[in-house]
Enzyme design. Structure first.
Site, short mmCIF file in Angstrom:
data_model
loop_
_atom_site.label_atom_id
_atom_site.label_comp_id
_atom_site.label_asym_id
_atom_site.label_seq_id
_atom_site.Cartn_x
_atom_site.Cartn_y
_atom_site.Cartn_z
N LYS A 76 84.62 27.47 41.01
CA LYS A 76 83.85 27.18 42.12
C LYS A 76 84.31 25.99 43.10
CE LYS A 76 79.40 28.74 39.95
NZ LYS A 76 78.07 28.36 39.69
N ASP A 113 74.13 29.12 44.92
CA ASP A 113 73.54 28.49 43.77
C ASP A 113 72.11 27.83 43.81
OD1 ASP A 113 75.16 29.68 41.76
OD2 ASP A 113 76.63 28.00 41.90
#
Length: 288
Positions: A76, A113
């Site tokens: 990420k 997220d």
């Protein structure tokens, strides 16, 4: 041979065998009758840029088109340096969990997220009641960055970031601002006395990973405990918190809700998160 109109997306990580994303997106693809495919690609951080370039050509050779990918541990933050365009959500968080390939071939990095975490939490608690409270956040990686931003948006007065590397916790606290502070890893159990919300954003406790060693003795029963790990669905942390009477939130909801925006960007359909989807994905947990 894949049909020429087939849109291809997937998930990348290292490892990736635990991921339920193919089952999740596969359900939506079938439900909405799409000419699409969703795959899992094991990718090391140092291979990420080359993998994007290769997949564009490989998917075209199959007669399809590579539309993008989800990213999981440990990619990420690596993707933040690889993509061509950073969406404001990724810039603010400092990590990318969703990559969209544009018509011109350029890669846009997004982060869903945070909204995934918030939407999942809202299914279990009245999130407005968290305003002014204290959160203890374990971890300082890409997912922790998204959760910390989400907690700030929820109006939490203090976010204590506890990480095995104190310097990484300090970096994240500095990124979040005055509501955040860093704490050393060996203080994690003692920090819980002040916590209204405890969030595990590490991979500790995941199947195949070391356990999360933490004592909940100082945690008040009214505190909410959530874990972004979803394999197993009920981690040792959640089991221990539940036995104390705390409200617990597993990591599956975050997975389901964060997936919505990527699916829409790749395949042109806004999917629904419902009980049938959760049951289908839960079936995939058997044997993991």
């Amino acid at each position: 041979m894949t049909d020429k109109t087939t849109k291809i997306a997937g998930v990348m990580g290292w490892p990736i065998s635990h991921s339920l994303s193919p089952r999740l997106h596969g359900y939506w693809i079938k439900k909405y009758g799409l000419d699409a495919d969703y795959r899992a690609w094991p990718v090391k951080p140092e291979e990420l840029g080359e993998t994007f370039a290769r997949l564009k050509h490989e998917c075209a050779a199959e007669g399809g088109v590579f539309r993008g990918t989800n990213l999981t541990i440990p990619l990420k933050e690596t993707a933040f340096e690889v993509v061509d365009i950073l969406d404001p959500s990724a810039k603010r968080i400092g990590a990318v969990n969703t990559v969209v390939v544009g018509p011109d071939g350029r890669l846009t990095g997004r982060n869903t997220d945070g909204i995934g975490f918030t939407d999942s939490l809202a299914e279990h608690v009245e999130i407005s009641e968290l305003k002014g409270g204290t959160a203890v956040l374990l971890g300082a990686g890409g997912a922790a960055r998204a959760v910390a931003v989400a907690l700030t948006d929820l109006g939490m007065a203090k976010i204590i970031i506890c990480n095995r590397s104190l310097s990484r916790a300090e970096t994240l606290a500095g990124h979040i601002g005055e509501t955040a502070e860093a704490a050393p890893w060996d203080a994690r159990s003692n920090l819980l006395e002040a916590a209204d919300l405890l969030v595990n954003c590490t991979s500790l406790g995941m199947t195949g990973q070391p356990p999360l060693e933490i004592s909940l003795n100082a945690l008040k029963k009214s505190a909410i405990v959530t874990d972004i790990v979803y394999v197993p669905l009920e981690t040792e942390l959640l089991s221990a918190a539940k036995s104390r009477g705390s409200i617990v939130v597993d990591g599956l909801g975050m997975l389901l809700h964060q997936a919505k925006a990527g699916f829409e960007a790749w395949f042109g359909i806004t999917p629904e998160v419902d009980a049938a989807l959760r049951r289908h994905v839960l079936d995939g947990l058997k044997g993991k």
